[in-house]
Design an enzyme around this catalytic site. Structure first.
Site, PDB file in Angstrom:
ATOM      1  N   CYS A 264       0.813  -1.222   0.000  1.00 13.62           N
ATOM      2  CA  CYS A 264       0.000   0.000   0.000  1.00 13.62           C
ATOM      3  C   CYS A 264       0.850   1.278   0.000  1.00 13.62           C
ATOM      4  O   CYS A 264       0.652   2.172  -0.837  1.00 13.62           O
ATOM      5  CB  CYS A 264      -0.977  -0.016   1.164  1.00 13.62           C
ATOM      6  N   HIS A 312      -2.696   1.399   6.810  1.00 12.09           N
ATOM      7  CA  HIS A 312      -3.045   1.264   5.395  1.00 12.09           C
ATOM      8  C   HIS A 312      -3.219   2.651   4.786  1.00 12.09           C
ATOM      9  O   HIS A 312      -3.653   3.590   5.454  1.00 12.09           O
ATOM     10  CB  HIS A 312      -4.336   0.455   5.226  1.00 12.09           C
ATOM     11  N   HIS A 324      -5.849   1.796  -4.292  1.00 12.21           N
ATOM     12  CA  HIS A 324      -4.952   1.275  -3.256  1.00 12.21           C
ATOM     13  C   HIS A 324      -4.563  -0.159  -3.582  1.00 12.21           C
ATOM     14  O   HIS A 324      -5.168  -0.817  -4.437  1.00 12.21           O
ATOM     15  CB  HIS A 324      -5.610   1.368  -1.876  1.00 12.21           C
TER      16      HIS A 324
END
Length: 349
Positions: A264, A312, A324
Protein backbone atom coordinates in the site's frame (compact mmCIF):
# COMPACT_ATOMS: atom_id res chain seq x y z
CA UNK A 1 -19.01 -86.10 54.80
CA UNK A 2 -16.42 -83.75 53.75
CA UNK A 3 -16.41 -80.55 55.58
CA UNK A 4 -17.91 -77.65 53.62
CA UNK A 5 -15.24 -75.17 52.65
CA UNK A 6 -16.16 -71.52 52.14
CA UNK A 7 -14.22 -70.30 49.09
CA UNK A 8 -14.21 -66.54 49.48
CA UNK A 9 -12.24 -63.94 47.55
CA UNK A 10 -9.50 -62.57 49.70
CA UNK A 11 -10.28 -59.06 50.89
CA UNK A 12 -8.19 -56.43 49.10
CA UNK A 13 -6.58 -53.91 51.32
CA UNK A 14 -6.02 -50.37 50.07
CA UNK A 15 -2.47 -49.38 49.34
CA UNK A 16 -0.93 -47.10 51.87
CA UNK A 17 2.33 -45.25 52.18
CA UNK A 18 4.83 -45.45 49.32
CA UNK A 19 2.87 -48.28 47.67
CA UNK A 20 -0.22 -46.10 47.58
CA UNK A 21 1.64 -43.21 46.02
CA UNK A 22 3.14 -45.51 43.39
CA UNK A 23 -0.27 -46.94 42.51
CA UNK A 24 -1.77 -43.47 42.18
CA UNK A 25 1.04 -42.40 39.89
CA UNK A 26 0.54 -45.44 37.67
CA UNK A 27 -3.20 -44.85 37.55
CA UNK A 28 -2.73 -41.21 36.47
CA UNK A 29 -0.22 -42.24 33.82
CA UNK A 30 -2.67 -44.82 32.49
CA UNK A 31 -5.46 -42.26 32.36
CA UNK A 32 -3.20 -39.84 30.49
CA UNK A 33 -2.33 -42.57 28.00
CA UNK A 34 -5.99 -43.33 27.36
CA UNK A 35 -6.74 -39.64 26.89
CA UNK A 36 -3.83 -39.16 24.48
CA UNK A 37 -4.93 -42.18 22.50
CA UNK A 38 -8.49 -40.86 22.29
CA UNK A 39 -9.95 -38.93 19.35
CA UNK A 40 -7.92 -35.89 18.22
CA UNK A 41 -9.21 -32.43 19.07
CA UNK A 42 -10.94 -30.93 16.05
CA UNK A 43 -11.04 -27.23 15.30
CA UNK A 44 -14.45 -25.63 15.75
CA UNK A 45 -16.52 -25.29 12.61
CA UNK A 46 -16.74 -21.70 11.45
CA UNK A 47 -19.32 -20.13 9.22
CA UNK A 48 -18.11 -18.43 6.02
CA UNK A 49 -18.84 -15.07 7.65
CA UNK A 50 -16.69 -15.97 10.66
CA UNK A 51 -13.89 -17.17 8.37
CA UNK A 52 -14.03 -13.90 6.41
CA UNK A 53 -13.85 -11.88 9.63
CA UNK A 54 -10.83 -13.85 10.84
CA UNK A 55 -9.11 -13.66 7.45
CA UNK A 56 -9.66 -9.91 7.27
CA UNK A 57 -8.23 -9.50 10.77
CA UNK A 58 -5.17 -11.59 9.88
CA UNK A 59 -4.52 -9.59 6.72
CA UNK A 60 -4.84 -6.34 8.68
CA UNK A 61 -2.27 -7.62 11.18
CA UNK A 62 0.00 -8.74 8.33
CA UNK A 63 -0.19 -5.29 6.76
CA UNK A 64 0.70 -3.62 10.07
CA UNK A 65 3.72 -5.93 10.28
CA UNK A 66 4.56 -5.06 6.66
CA UNK A 67 4.71 -1.36 7.47
CA UNK A 68 6.97 -2.12 10.45
CA UNK A 69 9.12 -4.20 8.10
CA UNK A 70 9.27 -1.30 5.62
CA UNK A 71 10.33 1.13 8.34
CA UNK A 72 13.00 -1.22 9.65
CA UNK A 73 14.28 -1.80 6.12
CA UNK A 74 14.74 1.95 5.68
CA UNK A 75 16.81 2.03 8.88
CA UNK A 76 18.84 -0.98 7.75
CA UNK A 77 19.52 0.57 4.35
CA UNK A 78 20.62 3.84 5.96
CA UNK A 79 22.89 2.02 8.41
CA UNK A 80 24.41 -0.02 5.57
CA UNK A 81 25.06 3.08 3.45
CA UNK A 82 26.57 4.95 6.40
CA UNK A 83 28.77 1.98 7.26
CA UNK A 84 30.05 1.85 3.68
CA UNK A 85 30.90 5.57 3.72
CA UNK A 86 32.67 5.31 7.08
CA UNK A 87 34.68 2.28 6.01
CA UNK A 88 35.74 3.94 2.74
CA UNK A 89 36.80 7.09 4.57
CA UNK A 90 38.69 5.04 7.16
CA UNK A 91 40.57 3.23 4.37
CA UNK A 92 41.53 6.54 2.69
CA UNK A 93 42.66 8.03 6.00
CA UNK A 94 44.62 4.90 6.88
CA UNK A 95 46.44 5.00 3.52
CA UNK A 96 47.27 8.66 4.12
CA UNK A 97 48.44 7.84 7.65
CA UNK A 98 50.71 5.05 6.41
CA UNK A 99 52.24 7.38 3.79
CA UNK A 100 52.97 9.98 6.51
CA UNK A 101 54.53 7.34 8.71
CA UNK A 102 56.76 6.14 5.86
CA UNK A 103 57.90 9.70 5.16
CA UNK A 104 58.64 10.34 8.81
CA UNK A 105 60.57 7.07 9.01
CA UNK A 106 62.75 8.07 6.04
CA UNK A 107 63.60 11.38 7.70
CA UNK A 108 64.48 9.67 10.97
CA UNK A 109 66.69 7.10 9.18
CA UNK A 110 68.61 9.82 7.31
CA UNK A 111 69.20 11.75 10.52
CA UNK A 112 70.45 8.67 12.30
CA UNK A 113 72.95 7.91 9.54
CA UNK A 114 74.32 11.45 9.39
CA UNK A 115 74.14 12.21 13.09
CA UNK A 116 76.50 11.44 15.96
CA UNK A 117 78.68 14.62 16.19
CA UNK A 118 77.84 17.64 18.29
CA UNK A 119 76.91 20.59 16.01
CA UNK A 120 79.71 22.75 17.55
CA UNK A 121 82.30 20.05 16.80
CA UNK A 122 80.99 19.68 13.25
CA UNK A 123 81.35 23.43 12.78
CA UNK A 124 84.90 23.39 14.18
CA UNK A 125 85.98 20.53 11.91
CA UNK A 126 84.34 21.92 8.82
CA UNK A 127 86.74 23.18 6.17
CA UNK A 128 83.99 25.51 4.93
CA UNK A 129 82.09 26.91 7.94
CA UNK A 130 79.75 28.97 5.73
CA UNK A 131 78.46 25.83 4.01
CA UNK A 132 77.98 24.07 7.31
CA UNK A 133 75.97 26.95 8.78
CA UNK A 134 73.76 26.91 5.67
CA UNK A 135 73.19 23.17 6.03
CA UNK A 136 72.45 23.59 9.73
CA UNK A 137 69.73 26.13 8.91
CA UNK A 138 68.18 23.68 6.43
CA UNK A 139 68.33 20.91 9.03
CA UNK A 140 66.58 23.12 11.57
CA UNK A 141 63.80 23.82 9.10
CA UNK A 142 63.62 20.10 8.34
CA UNK A 143 63.24 19.46 12.06
CA UNK A 144 60.31 21.86 12.18
CA UNK A 145 58.69 20.01 9.26
CA UNK A 146 59.30 16.74 11.07
CA UNK A 147 57.56 18.05 14.20
CA UNK A 148 54.61 19.16 12.05
CA UNK A 149 54.50 15.70 10.44
CA UNK A 150 54.37 14.03 13.86
CA UNK A 151 51.51 16.32 14.92
CA UNK A 152 49.68 15.52 11.67
CA UNK A 153 50.06 11.80 12.24
CA UNK A 154 48.65 12.13 15.73
CA UNK A 155 45.62 14.01 14.40
CA UNK A 156 45.12 11.40 11.67
CA UNK A 157 45.32 8.58 14.20
CA UNK A 158 42.56 10.24 16.22
CA UNK A 159 40.35 10.69 13.13
CA UNK A 160 40.82 7.07 12.03
CA UNK A 161 40.00 5.81 15.52
CA UNK A 162 36.83 7.92 15.52
CA UNK A 163 35.79 6.60 12.10
CA UNK A 164 36.32 3.03 13.21
CA UNK A 165 34.30 3.60 16.37
CA UNK A 166 31.40 5.08 14.38
CA UNK A 167 31.61 2.19 11.92
CA UNK A 168 31.36 -0.28 14.80
CA UNK A 169 28.22 1.52 16.03
CA UNK A 170 26.68 1.42 12.56
CA UNK A 171 27.50 -2.29 12.27
CA UNK A 172 25.74 -2.92 15.59
CA UNK A 173 22.69 -0.97 14.37
CA UNK A 174 22.69 -2.85 11.08
CA UNK A 175 22.88 -6.23 12.83
CA UNK A 176 19.97 -5.27 15.10
CA UNK A 177 17.92 -4.05 12.11
CA UNK A 178 18.53 -7.30 10.24
CA UNK A 179 17.28 -9.30 13.23
CA UNK A 180 14.22 -7.06 13.46
CA UNK A 181 13.57 -7.49 9.73
CA UNK A 182 13.63 -11.26 10.17
CA UNK A 183 11.09 -11.02 13.02
CA UNK A 184 8.71 -8.85 11.00
CA UNK A 185 9.09 -11.09 7.96
CA UNK A 186 8.26 -14.15 10.06
CA UNK A 187 5.18 -12.42 11.47
CA UNK A 188 3.96 -11.42 7.99
CA UNK A 189 4.42 -14.91 6.58
CA UNK A 190 2.76 -16.53 9.61
CA UNK A 191 -0.31 -14.27 9.37
CA UNK A 192 -0.68 -14.80 5.62
CA UNK A 193 -0.31 -18.58 6.02
CA UNK A 194 -2.95 -18.62 8.77
CA UNK A 195 -5.34 -16.66 6.55
CA UNK A 196 -4.75 -19.09 3.69
CA UNK A 197 -5.43 -22.09 5.93
CA UNK A 198 -8.77 -20.55 6.92
CA UNK A 199 -9.68 -19.88 3.30
CA UNK A 200 -8.79 -23.47 2.43
CA UNK A 201 -11.55 -24.62 4.79
CA UNK A 202 -14.17 -23.08 2.51
CA UNK A 203 -15.83 -25.15 -0.16
CA UNK A 204 -15.41 -24.11 -3.78
CA UNK A 205 -18.85 -22.51 -3.73
CA UNK A 206 -18.16 -20.67 -0.48
CA UNK A 207 -14.78 -19.49 -1.74
CA UNK A 208 -16.45 -18.17 -4.87
CA UNK A 209 -18.92 -16.19 -2.77
CA UNK A 210 -16.07 -14.92 -0.58
CA UNK A 211 -14.08 -13.74 -3.60
CA UNK A 212 -17.16 -12.11 -5.10
CA UNK A 213 -17.86 -10.30 -1.84
CA UNK A 214 -14.22 -9.30 -1.51
CA UNK A 215 -14.24 -7.87 -5.03
CA UNK A 216 -17.63 -6.25 -4.61
CA UNK A 217 -16.10 -2.99 -3.40
CA UNK A 218 -14.10 -2.66 -6.59
CA UNK A 219 -17.18 -3.37 -8.72
CA UNK A 220 -19.16 -0.78 -6.76
CA UNK A 221 -16.35 1.75 -7.19
CA UNK A 222 -16.24 1.09 -10.94
CA UNK A 223 -19.86 2.16 -11.18
CA UNK A 224 -19.06 5.39 -9.35
CA UNK A 225 -17.60 8.69 -10.53
CA UNK A 226 -15.89 8.31 -13.95
CA UNK A 227 -12.16 8.87 -14.17
CA UNK A 228 -11.26 12.53 -14.59
CA UNK A 229 -14.71 13.77 -13.52
CA UNK A 230 -13.05 15.43 -10.50
CA UNK A 231 -9.99 17.43 -11.52
CA UNK A 232 -6.79 17.32 -9.48
CA UNK A 233 -5.85 20.68 -7.93
CA UNK A 234 -2.45 20.90 -9.64
CA UNK A 235 -0.16 19.18 -12.16
CA UNK A 236 1.73 17.18 -9.54
CA UNK A 237 -1.41 15.73 -7.98
CA UNK A 238 -2.70 14.97 -11.47
CA UNK A 239 0.51 13.07 -12.29
CA UNK A 240 0.26 11.06 -9.05
CA UNK A 241 -3.35 10.12 -9.79
CA UNK A 242 -2.46 9.15 -13.37
CA UNK A 243 0.30 6.85 -12.09
CA UNK A 244 -2.12 5.21 -9.63
CA UNK A 245 -4.63 4.52 -12.42
CA UNK A 246 -1.82 3.01 -14.47
CA UNK A 247 -0.97 0.64 -11.62
CA UNK A 248 -4.48 -0.86 -11.41
CA UNK A 249 -4.32 -4.63 -11.84
CA UNK A 250 -0.73 -5.00 -10.62
CA UNK A 251 -0.41 -7.49 -7.74
CA UNK A 252 -0.02 -6.68 -4.08
CA UNK A 253 3.34 -7.94 -2.77
CA UNK A 254 4.40 -6.96 0.71
CA UNK A 255 7.53 -4.79 0.74
CA UNK A 256 7.23 -3.98 -2.98
CA UNK A 257 7.56 -0.46 -4.41
CA UNK A 258 7.02 -1.21 -8.11
CA UNK A 259 7.10 -1.16 -10.97
CA UNK A 260 5.53 -4.61 -11.32
CA UNK A 261 3.99 -4.96 -7.84
CA UNK A 262 3.27 -2.84 -4.77
CA UNK A 263 2.24 -2.84 -1.16
CA UNK A 264 0.00 0.00 0.00
CA UNK A 265 2.63 2.58 0.96
CA UNK A 266 4.87 1.43 -1.88
CA UNK A 267 2.12 2.41 -4.34
CA UNK A 268 1.58 5.89 -2.88
CA UNK A 269 5.32 6.50 -2.68
CA UNK A 270 5.78 5.48 -6.32
CA UNK A 271 2.77 7.56 -7.48
CA UNK A 272 4.09 10.75 -5.91
CA UNK A 273 7.65 9.97 -6.99
CA UNK A 274 6.32 10.00 -10.56
CA UNK A 275 5.03 13.50 -9.78
CA UNK A 276 8.48 14.63 -8.58
CA UNK A 277 7.71 14.46 -4.84
CA UNK A 278 9.70 12.23 -2.47
CA UNK A 279 7.54 10.53 0.16
CA UNK A 280 8.87 8.47 3.02
CA UNK A 281 8.39 4.71 2.93
CA UNK A 282 5.78 3.88 5.56
CA UNK A 283 2.15 4.73 6.26
CA UNK A 284 2.90 6.10 9.71
CA UNK A 285 5.46 8.56 8.28
CA UNK A 286 3.59 9.39 5.06
CA UNK A 287 0.70 10.77 7.09
CA UNK A 288 3.03 13.62 8.08
CA UNK A 289 3.79 14.50 4.45
CA UNK A 290 2.64 17.99 3.49
CA UNK A 291 -0.35 19.08 5.54
CA UNK A 292 -3.24 17.25 7.13
CA UNK A 293 -6.69 17.63 5.56
CA UNK A 294 -10.14 16.60 6.73
CA UNK A 295 -12.29 14.09 4.92
CA UNK A 296 -14.55 16.84 3.62
CA UNK A 297 -11.52 18.65 2.13
CA UNK A 298 -10.25 15.69 0.06
CA UNK A 299 -9.11 16.39 -3.49
CA UNK A 300 -7.53 13.99 -6.02
CA UNK A 301 -3.95 13.09 -5.10
CA UNK A 302 -4.47 13.29 -1.34
CA UNK A 303 -3.24 10.36 0.76
CA UNK A 304 -6.01 8.64 2.74
CA UNK A 305 -5.15 6.51 5.79
CA UNK A 306 -7.03 3.78 7.61
CA UNK A 307 -7.20 1.93 10.94
CA UNK A 308 -6.17 3.28 14.32
CA UNK A 309 -2.55 2.18 13.81
CA UNK A 310 -2.30 4.06 10.45
CA UNK A 311 -1.48 0.71 8.83
CA UNK A 312 -3.05 1.26 5.39
CA UNK A 313 -2.98 4.05 2.80
CA UNK A 314 -4.51 4.78 -0.59
CA UNK A 315 -4.51 7.71 -3.01
CA UNK A 316 -7.75 9.64 -3.35
CA UNK A 317 -9.02 10.08 -6.92
CA UNK A 318 -12.31 11.92 -6.34
CA UNK A 319 -15.96 10.99 -5.96
CA UNK A 320 -15.40 9.23 -2.63
CA UNK A 321 -13.01 6.76 -4.29
CA UNK A 322 -9.38 5.82 -3.92
CA UNK A 323 -6.83 3.58 -5.61
CA UNK A 324 -4.95 1.27 -3.26
CA UNK A 325 -3.08 -2.02 -2.98
CA UNK A 326 -5.39 -3.91 -0.60
CA UNK A 327 -3.65 -7.06 0.68
CA UNK A 328 -1.92 -10.30 -0.35
CA UNK A 329 -3.81 -12.20 -3.00
CA UNK A 330 -5.32 -9.07 -4.55
CA UNK A 331 -4.26 -6.43 -7.06
CA UNK A 332 -4.17 -2.63 -7.09
CA UNK A 333 -7.74 -1.46 -7.58
CA UNK A 334 -10.30 1.30 -7.31
CA UNK A 335 -12.39 1.23 -4.12
CA UNK A 336 -14.62 3.46 -1.98
CA UNK A 337 -12.91 5.39 0.80
CA UNK A 338 -15.54 4.03 3.20
CA UNK A 339 -14.31 0.46 2.59
CA UNK A 340 -12.20 0.68 5.76
CA UNK A 341 -12.21 2.73 8.98
CA UNK A 342 -10.91 6.18 8.03
CA UNK A 343 -8.00 7.48 10.15
CA UNK A 344 -6.90 10.70 8.42
CA UNK A 345 -5.57 12.29 5.24
CA UNK A 346 -2.56 14.30 4.10
CA UNK A 347 -1.83 16.45 1.06
CA UNK A 348 1.78 16.19 -0.18
CA UNK A 349 3.34 19.47 -1.35
Amino acid sequence: MAAHRNHRKPRQRPFTGQAGRTAATLALAGAATVTAAGPAHTEPRLTPAQIKAKVDALYTQAEAATEQYNGTKVKADEARASLTVLRDEAIRRTDRLNASRDELGSIATAQYRSGGLDPAVQLALSSRPEEYLERAGLAERAGSRQAAAVAGIRRELSVVAGLRSRADTQLTDLTASRAELARHKSTIQRKIASAQRLLDRLSAEQRGRYDAQDGGYAARADRGTPRGAVRAPNARAEAAVAFAYGAIGKPYVWGATGPGSFDCSGLTQAAWRAAGVALSRTTYTQINAGRRVTRSELTPGDLVFFYSGISHVGIYVGGGQMIHAPRPGTAVRLAPVDEMPFAGAARPV
